[in-house]
Structure formats: structure tokens, C-alpha cells
Design an enzyme around this catalytic site. Structure first.
Site, short mmCIF file in Angstrom:
data_model
loop_
_atom_site.label_atom_id
_atom_site.label_comp_id
_atom_site.label_asym_id
_atom_site.label_seq_id
_atom_site.Cartn_x
_atom_site.Cartn_y
_atom_site.Cartn_z
N ASN A 84 0.84 -1.18 0.00
CA ASN A 84 0.00 0.00 0.00
C ASN A 84 0.89 1.25 0.00
O ASN A 84 2.10 1.14 -0.05
CB ASN A 84 -0.96 -0.02 1.19
CG ASN A 84 -2.26 0.70 0.91
OD1 ASN A 84 -2.27 1.75 0.28
ND2 ASN A 84 -3.35 0.13 1.37
N HIS A 114 23.94 -0.46 11.51
CA HIS A 114 25.15 0.35 11.68
C HIS A 114 25.90 -0.07 12.94
O HIS A 114 25.27 -0.45 13.93
CB HIS A 114 24.78 1.84 11.76
CG HIS A 114 24.04 2.32 10.55
ND1 HIS A 114 24.67 2.70 9.40
CD2 HIS A 114 22.72 2.44 10.30
CE1 HIS A 114 23.77 3.05 8.50
NE2 HIS A 114 22.58 2.90 9.03
N GLY A 140 -0.44 -1.34 9.18
CA GLY A 140 0.06 0.00 8.91
C GLY A 140 1.02 0.51 9.97
O GLY A 140 0.89 0.22 11.15
N ALA A 158 -0.98 -3.10 13.55
CA ALA A 158 -0.60 -1.74 13.17
C ALA A 158 0.26 -1.09 14.25
O ALA A 158 0.00 -1.26 15.45
CB ALA A 158 -1.84 -0.91 12.91
N LYS A 178 5.12 -8.35 20.32
CA LYS A 178 5.06 -9.60 21.08
C LYS A 178 3.92 -10.45 20.53
O LYS A 178 2.86 -9.93 20.17
CB LYS A 178 4.81 -9.32 22.56
CG LYS A 178 5.98 -8.67 23.27
CD LYS A 178 5.66 -8.52 24.75
CE LYS A 178 6.72 -7.94 25.62
NZ LYS A 178 7.81 -7.23 25.16
#
Length: 185
Positions: A84, A114, A140, A158, A178
Site C-alpha cells: 500500500n 550500523h 500499517g 498496526a 510480542k
């Protein structure tokens, strides 16, 4: 001796400023500009751009612009994969996505990693592969961190931040994500 690109794909420390990698990122950015700005709607031309950007995708691969990635060639998808709007895939290492996967708006998938040491961080980085199984739904605003494996049949709620591997058929939510429920049992 390995090239910087080979080191990157293998998860080793590499120099991101390497000329080949800079050229590869520029190529991807040019394709993304054409997809995200010039085409924007999914047209025949947009589909051609997506195929050139992400050549390792199965049938019914769909991206709703805008979309962002570093290289494109390290994204490997099965069939029926849907991104999306406003998704980010930092694909220094391989991002393998199974079939029948739905990725909601604003999902961010980061293979980039990093060093913790400040001096090393000034010159090198590395990337760790990410794998998302078949039949998954990534909600999302989810963030998936480097080196993560999400099993088959998973739902990631989400706003989750996935910091650890998620086993098959799990509903995982939160920051850090979790497992709160087994699915399809």
C-alpha cells in the site's frame, strides 16, 4: 576479494559510498522518481517501471505509489504481494517476501544496520536479510528491523516494531512486537 556490493549482500561491513553502490542507488532513485512522480497511477508504464525496479517479483505484484527503496534488486517476492502507499524497503540485504502478503500503508522494512562504535559507524555499515513468510498481513506503520524472520500465516498489528523473529501463525503487536495469539489452530 569481495566487492563492496558482495559484502553488502552477504551481511558484512561494507562502504556505502562505493561507486557501484552509489550508481545502483541512483538508478533505483531515477526509477522511483518515474513511478512516484511522473506516473503515480498504476498504468502499463508504471508496471514496466516496477518490473525494472524489482525484477524478482512474482505475478500480481502491486505497489501503490509512493514507494521507496534503496536498490530494488534485493527485494524478492512471491505471487500476490501488495504494498500500500508510502512503504519503505531499505534493501541492502535480501528482503524475501512470500506469496499472498499484504503490506499496509507506511510499513518500513529496514535491512540497514550500523556499528555501535562511533568510529566504525563513520565509515562502514552492514545489512541483515529480512524474511516474511506466505499469507502474512503487515499492519500499517509497522517497522521491521534488520535480520528479522516473520513466519507463514502471521499478522503484525498496526504500529508494531518487530525486533525479534515471529513464529508461524502468530498475531504479534506492540513496541516491541510480542506474540499475543496463535492463529489458524
Amino acid at each position: 576479494m569481495k566487492t563492496e556490493k558482495e559484502k553488502m549482500i552477504d551481511g558484512e561491513a561494507y562502504l556505502a559510498g562505493d561507486a557501484v553502490l552509489v550508481k545502483d542507488r541512483r538508478r533505483a532513485k531515477n526509477l522511483l522518481h518515474r513511478l512516484n512522480v511522473i506516473e503515480y497511477r498504476i498504468t502499463k508504464k508504471a508496471r514496466e517501471i516496477i518490473k525494472e525496479l524489482i525484477p524478482n517479483a512474482g505475478v500480481n505484484f502491486y505497489i501503490e505509489p509512493p514507494f521507496f527503496c534503496d536498490y530494488g534488486y534485493n527485494i524478492i517476492c512471491g505471487e500476490n504481494v501488495y504494498f500500500n502507499v508510502n512503504c519503505v524497503v531499505l534493501d541492502g540485504a535480501k528482503v524475501t517476501i512470500g506469496s499472498n502478503v499484504f503490506i499496509a500503508p507506511n510499513v518500513q522494512i529496514y535491512t540497514a544496520n550500523h556499528p555501535l562504535d562511533t568510529e566504525s559507524r563513520k565509515t562502514v555499515e552492514n545489512a541483515l536479510p529480512i524474511s516474511i513468510g506466505n499469507d502474512c498481513w503487515i499492519g500499517g506503520n509497522t517497522v521491521i528491523l534488520p535480520g528479522i524472520t516473520i513466519g507463514n500465516g502471521c499478522v503484525i498489528g498496526a504500529g508494531s516494531v518487530v525486533t525479534k523473529n515471529i513464529p508461524d501463525n502468530s498475531l504479534a503487536v506492540g513496541n516491541p512486537a510480542k506474540v499475543i495469539k496463535k492463529l489458524n489452530q
